[in-house]
Structures are given as structure tokens and as C-alpha cells.
Design an enzyme around this catalytic site. Sequence first.
Site, PDB file in Angstrom:
ATOM      1  N   GLU A  99       0.443 -13.358   0.096  1.00  5.91           N
ATOM      2  CA  GLU A  99       0.542 -12.037   0.727  1.00  5.91           C
ATOM      3  C   GLU A  99      -0.738 -11.690   1.487  1.00  5.91           C
ATOM      4  OE1 GLU A  99       0.270  -8.798  -2.043  1.00  5.91           O
ATOM      5  OE2 GLU A  99       1.139  -7.349  -0.661  1.00  5.91           O
TER       6      GLU A  99
ATOM      7  N   ASP B 191       4.174  -6.928   2.718  1.00  7.38           N
ATOM      8  CA  ASP B 191       3.897  -5.569   2.232  1.00  7.38           C
ATOM      9  C   ASP B 191       3.762  -4.694   3.481  1.00  7.38           C
ATOM     10  OD1 ASP B 191       2.433  -3.246   1.427  1.00  7.38           O
ATOM     11  OD2 ASP B 191       1.793  -4.290  -0.377  1.00  7.38           O
TER      12      ASP B 191
ATOM     13  N   GLU C 115       5.411  -0.184  -4.135  1.00  5.74           N
ATOM     14  CA  GLU C 115       4.034  -0.455  -4.568  1.00  5.74           C
ATOM     15  C   GLU C 115       3.123   0.569  -3.895  1.00  5.74           C
ATOM     16  OE1 GLU C 115       1.919  -3.913  -3.095  1.00  5.74           O
ATOM     17  OE2 GLU C 115       1.057  -4.288  -5.066  1.00  5.74           O
TER      18      GLU C 115
ATOM     19  N   GLN D 237       7.188  -5.477  -0.348  1.00  4.69           N
ATOM     20  CA  GLN D 237       6.622  -4.291  -1.010  1.00  4.69           C
ATOM     21  C   GLN D 237       6.442  -3.209   0.056  1.00  4.69           C
ATOM     22  OE1 GLN D 237       3.187  -6.435  -2.479  1.00  4.69           O
ATOM     23  NE2 GLN D 237       4.010  -6.454  -4.562  1.00  4.69           N
TER      24      GLN D 237
HETATM   25  O1  LIG Z   1      -2.442  -5.208  -3.091  1.00  7.25           O
HETATM   26  C1  LIG Z   1      -1.275  -5.553  -2.939  1.00  7.25           C
HETATM   27  O2  LIG Z   1      -0.604  -5.124  -2.006  1.00  7.25           O
HETATM   28  C2  LIG Z   1      -0.606  -6.441  -3.870  1.00  7.25           C
HETATM   29  O3  LIG Z   1       0.548  -6.694  -3.703  1.00  7.25           O
HETATM   30  C3  LIG Z   1      -1.316  -7.033  -5.007  1.00  7.25           C
HETATM   31  O4  LIG Z   1      -0.609  -8.127  -5.485  1.00  7.25           O
HETATM   32  C4  LIG Z   1      -2.721  -7.400  -4.814  1.00  7.25           C
HETATM   33  O5  LIG Z   1      -3.363  -7.338  -6.030  1.00  7.25           O
HETATM   34 MG   LIG Z   2       1.423  -5.728  -1.981  1.00  4.74          MG
END
Ligand SMILES: O=C(O)C(=O)[C@@H](O)CO
Ligand SMILES: [Mg+2]
Length: 253
Positions: free
Chosen positions: A137, A172, A234, A198
Site C-alpha cells: 500500500e 487507500d 479506515e 480502504q
Molecule cells: O496507514 C494506512 O493507511 C494503513 O493502511 C496502515 O496499514 C499503515 O499502518
Molecule cells: Mg490504509
Amino acid sequence: MPRFAANLTMLFTELPMLDRFAAAADAGFEGAEILFPYDIPARDLSRAAISAGLEFVLMNTPPPNWAGGPRGFAAEPGREDRFRSDFDRALRFAGALRARHIHIMAGYAQGPEAQDSFARNLAWAAARAPHVSLTIEPLNPKDQPGYFLADFGLAAELIAEVGAPNLGLQFDSYHAHLITGDAMATWRRHASIIRHIQIASVPGRHEPSGGMIDHQGFFAALDHSGYKGWVSAEYNPAGLTAQGLGWLPRRIG
Ligand SMILES: O=C(O)C(=O)[C@@H](O)CO
Ligand SMILES: [Mg+2]
């Protein structure tokens, strides 16, 4: 709609960790992830997930912890032994939790030597655990200065270079927007290698409603694309977690 998981490291922190599973299920989530679950026995976490009816979606390597621990070693030249023993421990933990994915964290390093180390360690891990899904990621450099993987093109290059069917991209939306300025264009460019998602708002890393990313439009685009993976919340709730879940599409029936 995609299936939604709650990141229990960041959501429901009003509650002790083991109680967060039931709270997430009550709120409508179907899965859970914990960034660094190693402080709690895996059997207790597994029991809590099963009794809440949640799938355990993702955890990170390396052990041990979230609070102040380094974010991995996989790209640090000369740390191969440490990487391998950490990975084996993460693998045992993930097995006990039946975790869907393990996110391999790169750590803090720069340059071609770091890239070689990361590629070698990823290839080793992918061969070591051929039936486990592994992710990498990109993290934005403002939040994680010096973290090796801060570029989607580089992540795609590494995944192609390793060429393992069990290694893919963790996307993410928060990091993507801060890195590229356009999370949606980045998702479209790399959709074929994305196996975990995420979400959080920009700015602020709060609830995925408002801000610079249209997450409801993103969910619709994911449906349209046939994405079969999870979408994990997240983010840092702006207030109490349960009061900020208006963005979460609920399943009917
Ligand atoms: O920070 C993020 O975004 C994450 O997904 C974590 O896994 C990093 O620690
Ligand atoms: Mg993340």
C-alpha cells in the site's frame, strides 16, 4: 454495493478491542480489520469475530504494534532475516484469524537498493505463503515521511516484477488523493491489480462523506467495475463512531 469492513484500530475506539467486533456488526459492517493485532491472543480475536459474524479481512506485518512501532522492514537492505521471521509470525497469526489479506509494510528506506530488497522480500513471502493474499500500500509522505512506498506507479511496477498471483495492491482513497491529487483517476488506472480498498475523507482522514473524494460515487463505480473485494473504513471518527456512519450503505434483508 461492495462489502464493508470496519478498521477496528481506528473505529469504535470508545470500546475495548474485543467489544468492537459486535459494535461493528451492529452498525452494519460485515468484516473487520486490525492493523497490528499482535497484542491480543489470536484465539480471543477469532472468537470475537466469529461470535459477531464478521469476517477477518486484513492485518499488517510486521509485529509487534501500532503505537510507535516502525512500519515494516521489507524495503530495508540488510533486514532480510528480521523480515522473514516477522513474516512467519504474521503468517501464523493470520492463519489463526483466517485473515483474508496480509499487508506487507515496506519500512523506511530509499533508492534502488531498497527497491531490490523490497522486491526480493515480496517474492520470498509470496512463494512462502502461496495461498495467502498479500498486499502492498502506498502511504502519503506527509503522514509517513521516509516510508519507501509512496508512489502508485512504483507499487504497480513491483507487483509486475514479482509476478506472483497472490500479491496485489491495497488502495487507500485517502493516501491516493494526497499522493496523486485524484483518488478516482488513480483507482481507475490501477483497478486491475487492486485487491483491497480502504477509505477516508480528504482533508482530515475522517468519515468518507464530504471533502474532496466522492465516496458514494466511488462505491457505485466499484459495483459497476465488478470489484469483489472489501472496502474498509479506515478513518478517525470526527466524534463517536456510531454517530458518523451515515455514509455506510446498509444491506436490506
Ligand atoms: O496507514 C494506512 O493507511 C494503513 O493502511 C496502515 O496499514 C499503515 O499502518
Ligand atoms: Mg490504509
